[in-house]
Design an enzyme around this catalytic site. Structure first.
Site, PDB file in Angstrom:
ATOM      1  N   SER A 139       0.827  -1.212   0.000  1.00  0.00           N
ATOM      2  CA  SER A 139       0.000   0.000   0.000  1.00  0.00           C
ATOM      3  C   SER A 139       0.862   1.263   0.000  1.00  0.00           C
ATOM      4  O   SER A 139       1.914   1.308   0.636  1.00  0.00           O
ATOM      5  CB  SER A 139      -0.885  -0.007   1.248  1.00  0.00           C
ATOM      6  OG  SER A 139      -1.409   1.272   1.487  1.00  0.00           O
ATOM      7  N   TYR A 162      -1.710   5.446  -4.211  1.00  0.00           N
ATOM      8  CA  TYR A 162      -2.666   6.506  -3.915  1.00  0.00           C
ATOM      9  C   TYR A 162      -2.037   7.737  -4.524  1.00  0.00           C
ATOM     10  O   TYR A 162      -0.948   8.156  -4.104  1.00  0.00           O
ATOM     11  CB  TYR A 162      -2.834   6.700  -2.403  1.00  0.00           C
ATOM     12  CG  TYR A 162      -3.820   5.751  -1.751  1.00  0.00           C
ATOM     13  CD1 TYR A 162      -5.022   5.408  -2.367  1.00  0.00           C
ATOM     14  CD2 TYR A 162      -3.557   5.238  -0.482  1.00  0.00           C
ATOM     15  CE1 TYR A 162      -5.922   4.550  -1.749  1.00  0.00           C
ATOM     16  CE2 TYR A 162      -4.460   4.379   0.138  1.00  0.00           C
ATOM     17  CZ  TYR A 162      -5.633   4.041  -0.505  1.00  0.00           C
ATOM     18  OH  TYR A 162      -6.527   3.195   0.105  1.00  0.00           O
ATOM     19  N   THR A 188      -5.225   2.834  -7.274  1.00  0.00           N
ATOM     20  CA  THR A 188      -6.544   2.688  -6.646  1.00  0.00           C
ATOM     21  C   THR A 188      -7.376   3.921  -6.960  1.00  0.00           C
ATOM     22  O   THR A 188      -6.999   5.043  -6.598  1.00  0.00           O
ATOM     23  CB  THR A 188      -6.391   2.502  -5.118  1.00  0.00           C
ATOM     24  OG1 THR A 188      -5.669   1.293  -4.898  1.00  0.00           O
ATOM     25  CG2 THR A 188      -7.751   2.408  -4.437  1.00  0.00           C
ATOM     26  N   LYS A 261      -7.346  -0.378  -9.824  1.00  0.00           N
ATOM     27  CA  LYS A 261      -8.051  -1.092  -8.741  1.00  0.00           C
ATOM     28  C   LYS A 261      -9.271  -0.279  -8.331  1.00  0.00           C
ATOM     29  O   LYS A 261      -9.127   0.910  -8.000  1.00  0.00           O
ATOM     30  CB  LYS A 261      -7.108  -1.269  -7.545  1.00  0.00           C
ATOM     31  CG  LYS A 261      -7.748  -1.929  -6.318  1.00  0.00           C
ATOM     32  CD  LYS A 261      -6.687  -2.231  -5.256  1.00  0.00           C
ATOM     33  CE  LYS A 261      -7.265  -2.911  -4.034  1.00  0.00           C
ATOM     34  NZ  LYS A 261      -7.896  -1.980  -3.090  1.00  0.00           N
ATOM     35  N   HIS A 285     -13.038  -1.814  -2.471  1.00  0.00           N
ATOM     36  CA  HIS A 285     -12.191  -1.446  -1.330  1.00  0.00           C
ATOM     37  C   HIS A 285     -12.645  -2.187  -0.064  1.00  0.00           C
ATOM     38  O   HIS A 285     -12.561  -1.671   1.053  1.00  0.00           O
ATOM     39  CB  HIS A 285     -12.245   0.070  -1.108  1.00  0.00           C
ATOM     40  CG  HIS A 285     -10.937   0.690  -0.719  1.00  0.00           C
ATOM     41  ND1 HIS A 285     -10.155   1.433  -1.574  1.00  0.00           N
ATOM     42  CD2 HIS A 285     -10.245   0.681   0.449  1.00  0.00           C
ATOM     43  CE1 HIS A 285      -9.072   1.862  -0.952  1.00  0.00           C
ATOM     44  NE2 HIS A 285      -9.094   1.407   0.280  1.00  0.00           N
TER      45      HIS A 285
END
Ligand code: FMN
Length: 389
Positions: A139, A162, A188, A261, A285
């Protein structure tokens, strides 16, 4: 016991998010990860060791937590159609993705801040992924820098992006990840509109612990600027103004494979294909972005239809059993991600817990393949699953 604590326990007992595993009714908790029989039992083991704030953050969704539940319920809409008298004396679970072979079609989803769950955080997960030849998607909100994770994994992980709010920040982050050698960038795109973490906030308010040992304030929480991967970048991410043009820019910026994603519709899957993405993750998510959408297993056929045969489609959300994974593979998914299950394992038992979660799912998937007459992942076909009318 304080009345706050009592209220919290009452809330906990009433919460549908906390359906306890069977052993929770017993007096003693399991001594080690190997005592645990099913993935769901890890949930209770994790709840016992996490603070209310950390537990609430991880377990909850948004608004009424409806999509968290729906992700699980969706699997009951699909039934298996087992075939008989196929030689299943040997079963091969391996899959090939972007030119690499992995032990199973199960991957570890990006989950932020692993040190919230265990002192060894992302490093313990990397060691487990290494031991089990499993894809780890790190992440952007990790509590460990990508360089250290790559060392523990002994190879660069896939990296979840992100997007920082400025293009300059995006370029710097992407180039840092590329320099480590990460082969795949997973952007994402399901949080660009913001979210309402109401249940997590309720849990946080019941948590009277002093958080200063790990956080800069007694009430906990962490600003974006404090995240190891965002140090020196601006303190905002997930630009709400992002459009498909950003996909083109990212494609030009990096030689890493680019996945999106958070795709849930055939329309967006088609656009993803047209913009040249290398893969799609069907994801909501884990119910943490929007409430009252479809479960991901229900959205999967729609997305596969839009993606067409050339774009590999992955899926995550609510996968807890080998039969769940089998259903997604039968519908056409290339691989299946787990989020909370490995975090439960990590919370309760560190690396061993993550490994045990992977072992249980692998064994269950293997059994399902045997029972359905599919000795290899490629032999799991659409005709092995039917949808309820
Ligand atoms: C505590 C928590 C943190 C998460 N953090 C991220 C993240 O940083 N980036 C991301 O793309 N998805 C994140 N997710 C979503 C997961 O990648 C994944 O989509 C989801 O957990 C799958 O559903 P499951 O938990 O039911 O398996 C997070 C999920 C949880 C539970």
């Amino acid at each position: 016991m304080t009345s706050d604590r009592r209220l919290f326990l009452q809330f906990l007992a009433a919460s549908p998010l906390l359906a306890a595993g069977a052993w929770a009714q017993q007096a003693a908790a399991p001594a080690g990860a190997s005592d645990i029989l099913t993935v769901m039992d890890f949930e209770e083991a994790a709840r016992r060791v996490l603070s209310p704030a950390h537990w609430g953050y991880m377990a909850s969704g948004v608004d009424d937590d409806g999509t968290v539940k729906r992700n699980r319920e969706g699997f009951s809409r699909f039934q298996l159609r087992p075939r008989r008298l196929v030689d299943v004396s040997k079963v091969d679970l391996s899959v090939e993705v972007f030119g690499s072979t992995w032990a199973t079609p199960i991957f570890l989803c990006p989950v932020g801040g692993h040190r919230m769950f265990h002192a060894e955080g992302e490093l313990a997960v990397a060691r487990a992924a290494r031991a089990k030849n499993t894809i780890q998607v790190l992440s952007s909100a990790s509590s460990t820098p990508v360089e250290d994770v790559a060392k523990a994994l002994t190879t660069p992980p896939w990296y979840q992006l992100y997007m920082p709010n400025t293009w300059d920040g995006t370029e710097r982050l992407v180039k840092r990840v590329e320099a480590v050698g990460c082969p795949v960038l997973v952007w994402t795109i399901d949080l660009l509109g913001g979210r309402n973490l109401e249940t997590a906030e309720r849990f946080r308010r019941t948590d009277k612990g002093d958080c200063t040992a790990c956080h800069s304030t007694a009430r906990g929480g962490r600003s974006i600027a404090e995240l190891p991967m965002f140090k020196g970048l601006e303190a905002a991410m997930n630009p709400p103004g992002a459009t498909w043009e950003y996909v083109d820019r990212l494609k030009k910026l990096t030689r890493m494979k680019l996945m999106l994603k958070g795709i849930e519709t055939r329309e967006d899957a088609r656009l993803a294909r047209e913009h040249g993405v290398d893969g799609i993750v069907v994801s909501n998510h884990g119910g943490r972005a929007l409430d009252t959408n479809r479960s991901t297993i229900e959205a999967l056929p729609d997305v596969l239809d839009g993606a067409g045969p050339g774009v590999p489609v992955f899926v995550d959300g609510g996968f807890r059993r080998g039969t769940d994974i089998f259903k997604a593979l039968a519908l056409g998914a290339r691989a299946v991600g787990i989020g909370r299950p490995y975090v439960w394992g990590l919370s309760a038992f560190g690396q061993q817990g993550v490994e045990r979660v992977l072992d249980i799912l692998r064994a269950e998937l293997q059994l399902t393949m045997r029972q359905c007459g599919a000795p290899a992942v490629k032999q799991i076909t659409k005709s092995m699953v039917s949808a309820a009318v």
